[in-house]
Each structure stands twice: as C-alpha cells, then as structure tokens.
Design an enzyme around this catalytic site. Sequence first.
Site, mmCIF file in Angstrom:
data_model
loop_
_atom_site.group_PDB
_atom_site.id
_atom_site.type_symbol
_atom_site.label_atom_id
_atom_site.label_comp_id
_atom_site.label_asym_id
_atom_site.label_seq_id
_atom_site.Cartn_x
_atom_site.Cartn_y
_atom_site.Cartn_z
ATOM 1 N N THR A 134 0.835 -1.210 0.000
ATOM 2 C CA THR A 134 0.000 0.000 0.000
ATOM 3 C C THR A 134 0.869 1.259 0.000
ATOM 4 O OG1 THR A 134 -1.415 -1.292 1.477
ATOM 5 C CG2 THR A 134 -2.019 1.034 1.142
ATOM 6 N N HIS A 182 -8.627 -0.355 2.991
ATOM 7 C CA HIS A 182 -8.527 -1.817 3.073
ATOM 8 C C HIS A 182 -9.933 -2.436 3.072
ATOM 9 C CE1 HIS A 182 -4.300 -1.614 3.772
ATOM 10 N NE2 HIS A 182 -4.360 -1.226 5.024
ATOM 11 N N GLY A 237 10.904 -5.500 1.534
ATOM 12 C CA GLY A 237 10.450 -5.101 0.200
ATOM 13 C C GLY A 237 10.917 -6.035 -0.899
HETATM 14 P P1 A3P Z 1 7.749 -6.728 3.571
HETATM 15 O O1 A3P Z 1 7.244 -6.836 4.975
HETATM 16 O O2 A3P Z 1 7.612 -8.021 2.817
HETATM 17 O O3 A3P Z 1 9.079 -6.131 3.459
HETATM 18 P P2 A3P Z 1 1.884 -2.050 3.172
HETATM 19 O O4 A3P Z 1 2.449 -0.796 2.626
HETATM 20 O O5 A3P Z 1 0.631 -2.505 2.460
HETATM 21 O O6 A3P Z 1 1.750 -2.001 4.627
HETATM 22 O O7 A3P Z 1 2.923 -3.204 2.799
HETATM 23 C C1 A3P Z 1 4.175 -3.234 3.426
HETATM 24 C C2 A3P Z 1 5.082 -4.110 2.597
HETATM 25 O O8 A3P Z 1 5.492 -3.389 1.435
HETATM 26 C C3 A3P Z 1 6.347 -4.466 3.349
HETATM 27 O O9 A3P Z 1 6.753 -5.722 2.803
HETATM 28 C C4 A3P Z 1 7.262 -3.328 2.937
HETATM 29 O O10 A3P Z 1 8.629 -3.579 3.150
HETATM 30 C C5 A3P Z 1 6.918 -3.227 1.465
HETATM 31 N N1 A3P Z 1 7.250 -1.921 0.896
HETATM 32 C C6 A3P Z 1 7.135 -0.698 1.458
HETATM 33 N N2 A3P Z 1 7.549 0.248 0.617
HETATM 34 C C7 A3P Z 1 7.955 -0.374 -0.510
HETATM 35 C C8 A3P Z 1 8.531 0.073 -1.740
HETATM 36 N N3 A3P Z 1 8.753 1.352 -1.958
HETATM 37 N N4 A3P Z 1 8.826 -0.850 -2.667
HETATM 38 C C9 A3P Z 1 8.600 -2.167 -2.449
HETATM 39 N N5 A3P Z 1 8.087 -2.656 -1.298
HETATM 40 C C10 A3P Z 1 7.762 -1.770 -0.343
#
Ligand code: A3P
Length: 330
Positions: A78, A140, A298
């Site tokens: 997100t 969500h 990520g």
């Molecule tokens: P991981 O826990 O697998 O690292 P959300 O934003 O829906 O809460 O999701 C969080 C997930 O997206 C985490 O995954 C986080 O590290 C990853 N995330 C956050 N920023 C990101 C980015 N710029 N590029 C790729 N993944 C990212």
Amino acid sequence: MESKSSPPLHHNQAANNEEVEDMLSSFPKERGILAPYAYQYQGFWYYSKQLPGIFNFQKHFQPRKNDIFLATSPKSGTTWMKAILYALINREVYPPTSPQHPLLNETPHNLVPSIEFVNPSEYDSISNSPDSGTRIFATHTALVSLPKSVTDNATSNCKIVFLCRDIKDNFVSYFHYANKLNLRSSPISLEDAFNLYCKGITTGGPVWNQILAYWKESLENPHKVLFMKYDDVKNEPQVQLRRLAHFLGKPFSPDEENRYLVDQIISLCSFDHLSKLEVNNTGKNRQLMSNGAYFRKGVVGDWKNYLSEDMVSRLDQITEEKFHGSGISL
Ligand code: A3P
C-alpha cells in the site's frame, strides 16, 4: 454490485463513540493478529479503530469526478502504491526528480490518506493533486462495503486500483508488522498468527475473499477496477506503471517517455529510496502508526525464510481452493 445493509447511523452524522460501541458489541468478534480483537462486519474482519471510519465512509462520502481509490489487502505494498499514485498523478506539478518533491519530506500515508482514518469533515478539503483536484484515498475495505456511490458507474466515475500480493509473502509481512506495531499486550507467535490468518482474520479479510471480489469486479468492469499485484510491479515496474497511467486516463506522452518519466517515478518510489528518507523512519503518520513500520525488506519470496513445509502446503492449499476456477494466479 450489491451492498449488505449498513449500520443504523443517522444521515449527516458521523459515528460517535456510543453508537460505535453498540454496533461493535453486536458484531462477531475473534482474537486478532494486529490488535487483541477483530470484528466481523458485512462478512469481513476489521479492527475497532477502522470501523467508525468505514461507517462514515458508507454514510457520508460524496464522490467527485476523478476520485481515485487505492484498495489493498494490508501488507501488499500500500505504502509503495500510495507513493507511485501520488507521483504519477502529480508528475506535472511535481516532477519526480525535483528536490522539492513532497515525497521527500512527507510520508506516503499522509499524502494519500486511508479513508478509514479521515474524518468526514475533511473529505472535501483533501487535496492531494493541486492542479487537477483529483483526490486519492486508500482503503482496506472489502468491495461489498464500499459506498455504492463509489462503486456504481452510473453515479460516479471514480477509479479503483486494487493491489494484492503473493499470499505467503503477505502473511509473513503481516506477521512482522503485527509485532512492530506493538498494539498487543505481548508479541504474537508465528504459529498463532498463521492460524488466525488461515481463518481469514486479517484486516479486510479473509484475504482470499477480498481479492476474489475485486478480481471479479475488475473483469466485469475493467474501466472501473484495475487489478494489480505487488509481485508484477516488482518484476516489471515499467510495464505496470504504464498500465496504471493508462487506466487512470493519464498515459505517458511520447515526450514524457523521452524524458524517462517512467523510470524517474520508479526510482523516486523505490524501496531503497523511500525507506532511507528520514520522514519514513521517524514519527507517526495520521493513523498514529510509526512511519518506520511500513518498510521491512520489500522483496518477493521472503516467505522461504519463515514458513515450515506444513505452513507452505496449508496456505497453498487454501489459496488453490479459494481461487480455483477464478483465473487468478497469485
Ligand atoms: P515486507 O514486509 O515483505 O518487506 P503495506 O504498505 O501494504 O503495509 O505493505 C508493506 C510491505 O510493502 C512491506 O513488505 C514493505 O517492506 C513493502 N514496501 C514498502 N515500501 C515499498 C517500496 N517502496 N517498494 C517495495 N516494497 C515496499
């Protein structure tokens, strides 16, 4: 698209604490992963802090031409997609390489608010696209619980971008987030979190049901709902960014392509870049969650470092059963 009955709030009146308490006490309740309890509303699970925002959204939100909703299964990227949408929609007024770009000094969660945490009195004043007046919100909330005014083509032309992720990676990310957030009296174990996840008790979950509903809608209404996967954005970011821009009616022009705007947005919003910015490592966002909690690794496939063989086969089996015949591959 049919919506189940809404809670008994009066028109033009934001949910107050007493009404919310009354409603919560009538909903099915289970132990939760992120917080001690989760409540089931219109067939999907949420935490108590999210539900008043959903009730308000259902009762008070008035869509505007060009509103964009980013709907996601939590922990599916997100934060990343909020940044991408913001950078994409605002690329003229804020060129992605500008040293003044808002994403350098503000967290994606403040630039693109989650509607569950927006007070109805702020709906109108949200302005995250100064030149076009486009509002971008994230949510969500399950498709069935979005206001009809948002989902119905006849009443609005809002666009919905839905983002989900490989289920095993989604679980692993959810588990880590639960323990980072610290909303529980003690950390949750991987096994406990896993069993609750398999029972579907996640925000907006069961995650499979949430994904399926948006998937079907994206097939029936491809101009309204775009179905995206974290894993695809990781693997082919340029293709997915162009797809997104096209869906939103803001395709990259030949001149923008020549100026490498696509690559510039990808690097502005990359994990390496955003996760190192001070703003994303300190303080709390408008949802009062620590900004640093949204960045972990990520990557795709981190589940291999955490899940036992039994866990893998159980999750794969549920996913296979739930998505069987739907055409979704996750
Ligand atoms: P991981 O826990 O697998 O690292 P959300 O934003 O829906 O809460 O999701 C969080 C997930 O997206 C985490 O995954 C986080 O590290 C990853 N995330 C956050 N920023 C990101 C980015 N710029 N590029 C790729 N993944 C990212």
